[in-house]
Design an enzyme around this catalytic site. Sequence first.
Site, mmCIF file in Angstrom:
data_model
loop_
_atom_site.group_PDB
_atom_site.id
_atom_site.type_symbol
_atom_site.label_atom_id
_atom_site.label_comp_id
_atom_site.label_asym_id
_atom_site.label_seq_id
_atom_site.Cartn_x
_atom_site.Cartn_y
_atom_site.Cartn_z
ATOM 1 N N LYS A 151 -8.624 -21.827 10.769
ATOM 2 C CA LYS A 151 -7.688 -22.947 10.528
ATOM 3 C C LYS A 151 -8.412 -24.284 10.688
ATOM 4 O O LYS A 151 -8.191 -25.216 9.914
ATOM 5 C CB LYS A 151 -6.498 -22.842 11.482
ATOM 6 C CG LYS A 151 -5.622 -21.635 11.150
ATOM 7 C CD LYS A 151 -4.697 -21.295 12.294
ATOM 8 C CE LYS A 151 -3.802 -20.122 11.945
ATOM 9 N NZ LYS A 151 -3.174 -19.518 13.120
ATOM 10 N N ARG A 154 0.842 -1.199 0.000
ATOM 11 C CA ARG A 154 0.000 0.000 0.000
ATOM 12 C C ARG A 154 0.871 1.240 0.000
ATOM 13 O O ARG A 154 0.594 2.218 -0.658
ATOM 14 C CB ARG A 154 -0.859 0.025 1.275
ATOM 15 C CG ARG A 154 -2.156 -0.705 1.166
ATOM 16 C CD ARG A 154 -2.935 -0.556 2.445
ATOM 17 N NE ARG A 154 -2.215 -1.163 3.551
ATOM 18 C CZ ARG A 154 -2.776 -1.930 4.476
ATOM 19 N NH1 ARG A 154 -4.057 -2.167 4.436
ATOM 20 N NH2 ARG A 154 -2.070 -2.445 5.453
HETATM 21 P P1 NAP Z 1 0.878 -7.757 7.716
HETATM 22 O O1 NAP Z 1 2.155 -7.718 8.459
HETATM 23 O O2 NAP Z 1 -0.223 -6.845 8.131
HETATM 24 O O3 NAP Z 1 1.210 -7.470 6.171
HETATM 25 C C1 NAP Z 1 0.226 -7.247 5.211
HETATM 26 C C2 NAP Z 1 0.879 -6.641 3.968
HETATM 27 O O4 NAP Z 1 -0.106 -6.547 2.942
HETATM 28 C C3 NAP Z 1 1.448 -5.248 4.157
HETATM 29 O O5 NAP Z 1 2.697 -5.163 3.510
HETATM 30 C C4 NAP Z 1 0.462 -4.326 3.469
HETATM 31 O O6 NAP Z 1 1.060 -3.206 2.828
HETATM 32 C C5 NAP Z 1 -0.071 -5.245 2.383
HETATM 33 N N1 NAP Z 1 -1.433 -4.893 2.006
HETATM 34 C C6 NAP Z 1 -2.552 -5.054 2.753
HETATM 35 N N2 NAP Z 1 -3.624 -4.612 2.077
HETATM 36 C C7 NAP Z 1 -3.151 -4.144 0.885
HETATM 37 C C8 NAP Z 1 -3.759 -3.554 -0.243
HETATM 38 N N3 NAP Z 1 -5.068 -3.336 -0.295
HETATM 39 N N4 NAP Z 1 -2.983 -3.219 -1.300
HETATM 40 C C9 NAP Z 1 -1.648 -3.445 -1.259
HETATM 41 N N5 NAP Z 1 -1.011 -4.012 -0.219
HETATM 42 C C10 NAP Z 1 -1.761 -4.343 0.843
HETATM 43 O O7 NAP Z 1 0.285 -9.236 7.697
HETATM 44 P P2 NAP Z 1 1.086 -10.620 7.905
HETATM 45 O O8 NAP Z 1 1.186 -10.937 9.346
HETATM 46 O O9 NAP Z 1 2.318 -10.624 7.057
HETATM 47 O O10 NAP Z 1 0.021 -11.667 7.307
HETATM 48 C C11 NAP Z 1 -0.154 -11.827 5.915
HETATM 49 C C12 NAP Z 1 -1.038 -13.054 5.671
HETATM 50 O O11 NAP Z 1 -0.399 -14.217 6.204
HETATM 51 C C13 NAP Z 1 -2.406 -13.002 6.354
HETATM 52 O O12 NAP Z 1 -3.335 -13.705 5.562
HETATM 53 C C14 NAP Z 1 -2.171 -13.775 7.664
HETATM 54 O O13 NAP Z 1 -3.349 -14.313 8.189
HETATM 55 C C15 NAP Z 1 -1.244 -14.850 7.161
HETATM 56 N N6 NAP Z 1 -0.374 -15.478 8.166
HETATM 57 C C16 NAP Z 1 0.340 -14.714 9.040
HETATM 58 C C17 NAP Z 1 1.195 -15.322 9.940
HETATM 59 C C18 NAP Z 1 1.998 -14.544 10.925
HETATM 60 O O14 NAP Z 1 2.636 -15.157 11.786
HETATM 61 N N7 NAP Z 1 2.016 -13.214 10.845
HETATM 62 C C19 NAP Z 1 1.315 -16.722 9.941
HETATM 63 C C20 NAP Z 1 0.562 -17.485 9.035
HETATM 64 C C21 NAP Z 1 -0.290 -16.843 8.144
HETATM 65 P P3 NAP Z 1 1.825 -2.038 3.654
HETATM 66 O O15 NAP Z 1 3.067 -2.696 4.159
HETATM 67 O O16 NAP Z 1 2.100 -0.983 2.652
HETATM 68 O O17 NAP Z 1 0.874 -1.652 4.750
HETATM 69 N N1 HSE Z 2 -2.021 -14.820 14.079
HETATM 70 C C1 HSE Z 2 -1.736 -16.178 13.783
HETATM 71 C C2 HSE Z 2 -1.318 -16.894 15.062
HETATM 72 C C3 HSE Z 2 -0.632 -16.256 12.773
HETATM 73 O O1 HSE Z 2 -1.033 -16.210 16.051
HETATM 74 O O2 HSE Z 2 -1.311 -18.117 15.073
HETATM 75 C C4 HSE Z 2 -0.349 -17.658 12.306
HETATM 76 O O3 HSE Z 2 -1.395 -18.150 11.532
#
Ligand code: NAP
Ligand code: HSE
Length: 431
Positions: free
Chosen positions: A202, A44
């Site tokens: 999940k 974004r």
């Molecule tokens: P995050 O840190 O919030 O990152 C989301 C990214 O997506 C950011 O870079 C954001 O851009 C970008 N974004 C969001 N909406 C957008 C839009 N409309 N247009 C362009 N870019 C956009 O999230 P995350 O923790 O990495 O998680 C990402 C996915 O992985 C989610 O589905 C989550 O459920 C899954 N997941 C996460 C984890 C974990 O441990 N975090 C583990 C397993 C699965 P900006 O940087 O510019 O804001």
């Molecule tokens: N928010 C999620 C967790 C990320 O805490 O398990 C992994 O899916």
Amino acid sequence: MPTGVAILGCGTVGSAVAEMLLNEKLLLKKRAGRSFDLRHILVRDPARPRPGIPRRLLTTDAAKILHDPQVHIVVELMGGIEPAGTLIRQALSLGKRVVTANKHLLALHGVDVFRAARKAGSSVCFEASCGGAIPIVMALSRGLVANDIDRIIGIVNGTCNYILTRMSDGQTYAQALAEAQSAGFAEPDPTMDVRGTDSAHKLAILAALAFGVQVPFEKIQIQGIDSLDAVDLNYGRELGYVCKLLAIAEKINGYLSLRVHPAFVPRQHLLASVGGPFNAISVFGHASGQTLYYGRGAGGRPTASAVVADIVDSAMGTADVLFRELPALAGRSPARIMPPSAVVCRHYLRMQALDQPGSMHRITGVLGKKGISLAAVAQHESRQDSYVPLVVMTHEAGDGAVTAALRVLNRLNCVRGKVSHIRVIDPAQAV
Ligand code: NAP
Ligand code: HSE
């Protein structure tokens, strides 16, 4: 010739995947026999500092990414339903393979997304959607393919497990949640974690894979950890239990029971020793018996490990074959869901009871009338208050009966405030 990759999203997971593709080329060549060309990353805000990520890769132009003929694999790591869902469907219709960690989207719209992939002759890989680094999707869809699965019981949310672990060390809920957020474990909206919704997302995916059914998400019984009181974790500990947020899917009399709730697990049980951001998922197959999968369930690099494995599968073509051939990924008929009220287990109840003759009689009378038998009752003395803590452990009782009893207890004038209620998992249910 390297495989072209684009990542949608450069947050906790997206940046870790980008760093792996950029910095671990030799390892990937050696382990997977392939090279990858990371061509674009959708964000974004391209101006935001992102150490280790070359600015030239960042773009806000999704169409440029999707129409780049050199991009073979689109990796969706933005999260949420939209625009992620539309971008995935567009990528599939343009002939790209898709990898995603988006359990929210798949739990609610997986059937449509998978149908779009099949129609396009492509695939959607989603190993990172459940269990972080743990290859549980592969285990359920391939490793246990010779099994009729009876039950899945697991800790599938790293944030909640981290919070519960830290609370049992004496930290406050708010401090522990803040730490989980700053470590990158939590969802962008952490209410998804603490209210149990992420675990339910999940569970929907795991149950669809394990039981080969469509899972109506709204039928999952969901309770999170946000209303837990640290006092109950302490009483539980005194009684030999550890509190965990569990996700459970099990076949009962031809129905599928799907539930997410905090539960007391006996201290000596394997799940009780799973601490911090770790996840553990027990799967019971008719031939395999119990198998247990353990590892880091959240965080950038552990999740990137699963995402990159999917990128490799997509590049090798194995993802397309599995996606086309495996019935477990097709989710044929909707599951027959068991009403939560019919589930039977033991229950922990704690209330502030008026310290007067007859209180105990009235309270146990309510439970008795609902057919709930008591395994143990402990009243703690208080010198300062006319109300005293009363802890009750029941024998096995139906959820419906306990819910009905709670409604009555919460209205009794000899009970102050709301009764705390935590389900108890017996070792026999969890091994
Ligand atoms: P995050 O840190 O919030 O990152 C989301 C990214 O997506 C950011 O870079 C954001 O851009 C970008 N974004 C969001 N909406 C957008 C839009 N409309 N247009 C362009 N870019 C956009 O999230 P995350 O923790 O990495 O998680 C990402 C996915 O992985 C989610 O589905 C989550 O459920 C899954 N997941 C996460 C984890 C974990 O441990 N975090 C583990 C397993 C699965 P900006 O940087 O510019 O804001
Ligand atoms: N928010 C999620 C967790 C990320 O805490 O398990 C992994 O899916």
